[in-house]
Design an enzyme around this catalytic site. Structure first.
Site: not given
Ligand code: ADP
Length: 166
Positions: A10-11, A32-34, A118-121
């Site tokens: 987890d970042i 997501g990560v945001d 690599t997530g929602v985008y």
């Molecule tokens: P984007 O819109 O840039 O695709 P996302 O947040 O949907 O952003 O996904 C980007 C990456 O972050 C994905 O690979 C997702 O699995 C990962 N991610 C989601 N939560 C966390 C977290 N807490 N720590 C690290 N990576 C995460």
């Protein structure tokens, strides 16, 4: 030894100088990560983002890290796959490059990246990993004091990075 490593995790838990947020261009937060970064870091990060306003795709801005163990958050906007007129690869490389440049400008020694776009985008994970690693390698060749961690949340990304970095 190259200053690049990959971990699964987890970042928001990383005690580095800066963690990178995969933000949207309005810097308004999201899922997501945001969402995870804003939840863990508290409202001061969003207040700082609001003052900055917005950030074009492929660019990056920096705020303090609020309650996070990281001192700073570098918010970068990755491309939406299929939505950038064929510029997706260039824009993803730019998101990594601009984030690394901001770290350098702020005298930071360590930075941690999530797998931007690599997530929602919807960016293909293998291609995104190649671009992330290549851009980072090219950069730290000339800026050898910077330590870079790729923080992968899912097994697929972790294995892609591990295979390239081992
Ligand atoms: P984007 O819109 O840039 O695709 P996302 O947040 O949907 O952003 O996904 C980007 C990456 O972050 C994905 O690979 C997702 O699995 C990962 N991610 C989601 N939560 C966390 C977290 N807490 N720590 C690290 N990576 C995460």
């Amino acid at each position: 030894m190259e200053n690049i490593r990959v971990i699964k995790g987890d970042i928001t838990k990383q005690a580095v100088d800066a963690i990178v947020n995969a933000a949207n261009s309005e810097l308004k937060g999201g899922g997501g990560v945001d969402g995870a970064i804003h939840r863990a870091g508290g409202p001061t990060i969003m207040e700082a983002c609001r003052k900055i306003g917005e950030c074009p795709t492929g660019n990056a801005v920096i705020t303090a890290g609020g309650n996070l163990p990281a001192k700073f958050v570098i918010h970068t906007v990755g491309p939406i796959w299929g939505n950038e007129n064929g510029e997706e690869k260039k824009l993803l490389a730019s998101a990594y490059h601009q984030s690394l440049l901001l770290a350098l400008k702020n005298n930071l020694k360590s930075i941690a990246f999530p797998n931007i776009s690599t997530g929602v985008y919807g960016f293909p994970k293998d291609l995104a990993a190649n671009i992330a690693i290549q851009t980072t390698r090219d950069f730290i060749k000339f800026h050898t004091t910077l330590h870079v961690t790729f923080v992968c949340f899912d097994d697929e990304n972790y294995l892609l990075y591990k295979n390239q970095l081992d």
